[in-house]
Scaffold this active site. Sequence first.
Site, short mmCIF file in Angstrom:
data_model
loop_
_atom_site.label_atom_id
_atom_site.label_comp_id
_atom_site.label_asym_id
_atom_site.label_seq_id
_atom_site.Cartn_x
_atom_site.Cartn_y
_atom_site.Cartn_z
N LYS A 171 1.76 10.25 11.47
CA LYS A 171 0.61 11.03 11.01
C LYS A 171 -0.54 10.06 10.87
CE LYS A 171 -1.89 12.39 8.04
NZ LYS A 171 -3.37 12.23 8.14
N GLU A 246 2.49 0.18 1.64
CA GLU A 246 1.49 -0.88 1.90
C GLU A 246 0.17 -0.35 1.35
OE1 GLU A 246 1.95 -3.81 3.19
OE2 GLU A 246 3.76 -3.74 4.41
N CYS A 280 -7.57 -3.90 3.80
CA CYS A 280 -6.76 -3.95 2.57
C CYS A 280 -6.74 -5.36 2.00
CB CYS A 280 -5.34 -3.48 2.85
SG CYS A 280 -4.56 -4.39 4.19
N GLU A 379 -10.87 -1.49 -5.63
CA GLU A 379 -11.20 -1.70 -4.22
C GLU A 379 -12.51 -0.99 -3.90
OE1 GLU A 379 -7.88 -0.04 -2.02
OE2 GLU A 379 -7.94 -1.76 -0.70
P1 NAD Z 1 -5.63 7.26 2.09
O1 NAD Z 1 -4.55 6.98 1.10
O2 NAD Z 1 -6.71 8.19 1.71
O3 NAD Z 1 -5.01 7.86 3.43
C1 NAD Z 1 -3.98 7.17 4.12
C2 NAD Z 1 -3.20 8.19 4.92
O4 NAD Z 1 -2.55 9.06 4.01
C3 NAD Z 1 -4.06 9.07 5.83
O5 NAD Z 1 -3.38 9.30 7.04
C4 NAD Z 1 -4.18 10.35 5.03
O6 NAD Z 1 -4.41 11.49 5.82
C5 NAD Z 1 -2.81 10.41 4.37
N1 NAD Z 1 -2.74 11.24 3.17
C6 NAD Z 1 -3.75 11.59 2.32
N2 NAD Z 1 -3.27 12.40 1.35
C7 NAD Z 1 -1.96 12.57 1.58
C8 NAD Z 1 -0.93 13.27 0.92
N3 NAD Z 1 -1.15 14.01 -0.17
N4 NAD Z 1 0.33 13.18 1.42
C9 NAD Z 1 0.59 12.46 2.52
N5 NAD Z 1 -0.35 11.77 3.19
C10 NAD Z 1 -1.61 11.82 2.73
O7 NAD Z 1 -6.18 5.84 2.54
P2 NAD Z 1 -7.36 5.55 3.55
O8 NAD Z 1 -8.64 5.85 2.87
O9 NAD Z 1 -7.06 6.17 4.87
O10 NAD Z 1 -7.20 3.96 3.75
C11 NAD Z 1 -7.71 3.05 2.85
C12 NAD Z 1 -6.65 2.55 1.91
O11 NAD Z 1 -5.54 2.04 2.67
C13 NAD Z 1 -7.13 1.40 1.07
O12 NAD Z 1 -6.65 1.56 -0.24
C14 NAD Z 1 -6.51 0.19 1.75
O13 NAD Z 1 -6.34 -0.93 0.94
C15 NAD Z 1 -5.19 0.75 2.18
N6 NAD Z 1 -4.61 -0.06 3.25
C16 NAD Z 1 -3.55 -0.87 2.96
C17 NAD Z 1 -3.01 -1.69 3.94
C18 NAD Z 1 -1.84 -2.59 3.65
O14 NAD Z 1 -1.22 -3.04 4.58
N7 NAD Z 1 -1.53 -2.89 2.40
C19 NAD Z 1 -3.56 -1.68 5.23
C20 NAD Z 1 -4.63 -0.85 5.48
C21 NAD Z 1 -5.15 -0.03 4.49
#
Ligand code: NAD
Length: 477
Positions: A171, A246, A280, A379
Amino acid sequence: MQLHYIANASQASSGGRTLPVIDPSDGQPFDELQRGTAEDIDIAVHAARQCYDAVWSKLSAAERGRLLMRLSAKIGEHAEELANLEQRDCGKPTKQAKADALALVRYFEFYAGACDKLHGDTIPYLDGYSVLTWREPHGVTGHVIPWNYPMQIFGRSVGGALAAGNVCVVKPSEDACLSLIRVAQLAAEVGFPAGAINIVTGYGHEVGDALARHEGIDHISFTGSPKVGTLIQQVAAERHCPVTLELGGKSPQIVFEDADLDAVLPMVINAIVQNAGQTCSAGSRLLVQQSIYEPLLERLGKAFETLRVGPAAMDLDVGPLIRASQQQRVWDFLSDAQHAGVAMVAQGQVVDEAPETGYYQAPTLLRDVPVDHRLAQEEVFGPVLAAMSFRDEDHAVQLANATQFGLVAGVWTRDGARQFRMAKRVKSGQVFINNYGAGGGVELPFGGVKSSGYGREKGFEALYGFTTLKTVAIRHG
Ligand code: NAD
């Protein structure tokens, strides 16, 4: 029009609804993707299960490895096309989009080679027994991917899962799907069986949630925000489904007075402006020893003023943020900082060619940020660097560890003993000494402590998370 990619075929959503694909460089829609449903997830999970039972679980590890290697080569041939897709979709400057495509090549190359190196142990036990362990795949794995590095995160997460013998339902983020749909098509072209890699697009609270809840998903790899990570954990806990999380970071760059400042400067800047700070592991806190605080800030400020921000295709230092709400989020942080009297040292420049409808933010260097201010705790996910000074090593450790996060830390010092002490005392999943990020490090296990998550992806270590260990004890005669 973009379609789901399920069982090696493009498929429209059962719900018949779509979402616009927006170009962050000008804020304009240029394509559409499927707004998936729980039913679409169900179809994808069944396709994956069928593939696992009938084909994938019967392949030898070496055969899996050959397929992954073929995909790596194919992605290499299409690297420019994939980089272009992700550039438009995510607003990445050309050099970043290309680097991400090449990282994807490298992930599949690494995991192709790892397939037939993963094995269990034999354990000395009682007389008359033979005991061995098997590393078994979970089966059907779910992968929820964010928008900031779609190709890279797909590479480490799906690459690792496939190498360990799993099949995948993916997804992607609703803000960044294009490159991943294309990669799944390329996988079919090189001979991946139908159902090994399935892509279902749509909103997180709809398809992401349905994926996490689906009883046919045996393991979830989630990369994203701590908030959604908590939701995923709660949903997974109901059926005791294993999860790798992650999550976010507020990573410190810790600069001691004996550091080589010529080396520090470009790395500190890159660590916060790369991908417009939407990383991240962005080095978003700068902790500097008092005696060099002023001279370092002066040099950094001058460098920040030269940074140029503009449309992705211009390939400047910084591209746009992903969407309007992310831009608003960064503005809110900056306005909070202003109200709290936090001083700005310098800002970069948004170029005149940048359309007003794009989501631009100039890199910003702030100083003396109080340790309890949200700029030092949360963040931002934008190109905003929060600087503060420290007295000595103990104080540096105290500040470095004073957030809920623990993903990555950078330590800059020539003192060898201090390098080891700091590596030990800083609470984070990775520590870089006199470098930051080690140039990507496909081979290096990655993941967090505290609210940065748990489990490890990247490197060989990831394969342990994508398998479960079975102990087999045989009593002879
Ligand atoms: P997000 O949590 O909003 O979304 C991540 C994914 O989760 C998307 O595909 C989104 O559609 C999905 N999602 C949202 N709500 C959901 C739910 N209720 N159930 C299941 N899936 C759901 O994050 P974002 O804004 O896309 O990305 C930024 C965040 O990701 C930041 O916090 C960043 O630090 C983190 N990140 C972490 C790493 C790592 O390796 N630690 C790498 C990249 C990004």
